[in-house]
Design an enzyme around this catalytic site. Sequence first.
Site, mmCIF file in Angstrom:
data_model
loop_
_atom_site.group_PDB
_atom_site.id
_atom_site.type_symbol
_atom_site.label_atom_id
_atom_site.label_comp_id
_atom_site.label_asym_id
_atom_site.label_seq_id
_atom_site.Cartn_x
_atom_site.Cartn_y
_atom_site.Cartn_z
ATOM 1 N N THR A 121 -8.187 6.450 9.233
ATOM 2 C CA THR A 121 -7.884 5.145 8.746
ATOM 3 C C THR A 121 -8.849 4.203 9.161
ATOM 4 O OG1 THR A 121 -5.986 3.445 8.816
ATOM 5 C CG2 THR A 121 -6.745 4.036 10.645
ATOM 6 N N ASN A 148 0.962 -1.387 -0.054
ATOM 7 C CA ASN A 148 -0.014 0.058 -0.136
ATOM 8 C C ASN A 148 1.001 1.290 0.139
ATOM 9 O OD1 ASN A 148 -1.544 2.307 0.931
ATOM 10 N ND2 ASN A 148 -3.288 0.648 1.767
ATOM 11 N N GLU A 153 -8.739 0.084 -2.664
ATOM 12 C CA GLU A 153 -9.496 -0.034 -1.538
ATOM 13 C C GLU A 153 -10.309 1.285 -1.414
ATOM 14 O OE1 GLU A 153 -6.701 -2.337 1.427
ATOM 15 O OE2 GLU A 153 -6.798 -0.188 1.797
ATOM 16 N N HIS A 177 -4.210 11.645 0.744
ATOM 17 C CA HIS A 177 -3.000 10.802 0.033
ATOM 18 C C HIS A 177 -3.090 10.631 -1.120
ATOM 19 C CE1 HIS A 177 -5.882 7.997 1.822
ATOM 20 N NE2 HIS A 177 -5.560 8.289 3.081
ATOM 21 N N HIS A 221 -4.080 -4.439 7.948
ATOM 22 C CA HIS A 221 -4.059 -3.573 9.045
ATOM 23 C C HIS A 221 -3.207 -3.695 9.886
ATOM 24 C CE1 HIS A 221 -6.289 0.450 10.118
ATOM 25 N NE2 HIS A 221 -5.616 0.008 11.216
ATOM 26 N N HIS A 250 -5.764 3.526 -1.486
ATOM 27 C CA HIS A 250 -7.010 3.499 -0.781
ATOM 28 C C HIS A 250 -7.229 5.082 -0.818
ATOM 29 C CE1 HIS A 250 -9.722 2.768 2.880
ATOM 30 N NE2 HIS A 250 -10.022 3.704 2.157
ATOM 31 N N GLY A 262 1.069 -1.399 4.274
ATOM 32 C CA GLY A 262 1.509 0.033 3.861
ATOM 33 C C GLY A 262 2.319 0.816 4.843
ATOM 34 N N HIS A 263 1.421 1.187 6.105
ATOM 35 C CA HIS A 263 1.949 2.210 7.228
ATOM 36 C C HIS A 263 3.234 1.529 7.477
ATOM 37 C CE1 HIS A 263 2.035 5.143 10.223
ATOM 38 N NE2 HIS A 263 2.471 4.362 11.063
#
Length: 237
Positions: free
Chosen positions: A100, A7, A70, A50, A190, A43, A213-214
């Site tokens: 989020t 992501n 997403e 973003h 997540h 997303h 992602g994060h």
Amino acid sequence: MTKLSVNINKIATLRNSRGGDMPNVLKVAKDVQKFGAHGVTVHPRPDERHIRYQDARELKEVVYTEYNIEGNPIKSFMDLVLEIRPTQVTLVPDGETAITSNAGWDTIKNKDFLTDVITEFKNNGIRTSVFVDPVEEMVEGAVATGTDRIELYTEAYAVAYGKGDVKGIEPFVKAAVRANALGLGINAGHDLSLDNIKFFKENIPGLLEVSIGHALIAESLYLGIENVVNLYLNKLQ
């Protein structure tokens, strides 16, 4: 092996914080694929804080692996996905102002709505996935919508694992076993990270794909993105 979809929202967040085009999201998408990732996830949210809708369009031209978009299926999101026709669309019930994603769908209460949305996407050749909590009833409800896959919302697992509680994975195992029995594909995402991904992978039967992602981008600040992508791939074998 379980596929890794990266992501790249946080890359766009960094770009947007200064304006301009550094870092370039298209280049990062190309690079993570070159480094071995099996897909790219974005997303886009309505406020475009973003990933922007135009980013999502332009990424279609550079993502040659699997492209996963997403989002909450509001009209603008649905129009975007139908225009791009990515490999997969993941439906997430987040509000327009959510920082989020923070919950899965109630697939029973939202059955009719999800069925209509999923039918539209599948009629256009797009694989569908529904974001769900690790609850067997929600997995069963997802089957009734006609979705191809579910994506397990893994924050609860990550929090428990971070506290040393390995039993936090048990609801996810039960949900995965039920999904397998019902013929649903399983994705997850997540708060998955280098610290917790291997244990998750080893315990979830039939795990097809993780979207990260994060944590991946944060870890890359210290370790380098090519190295981090390959560290994930090793743990997902």
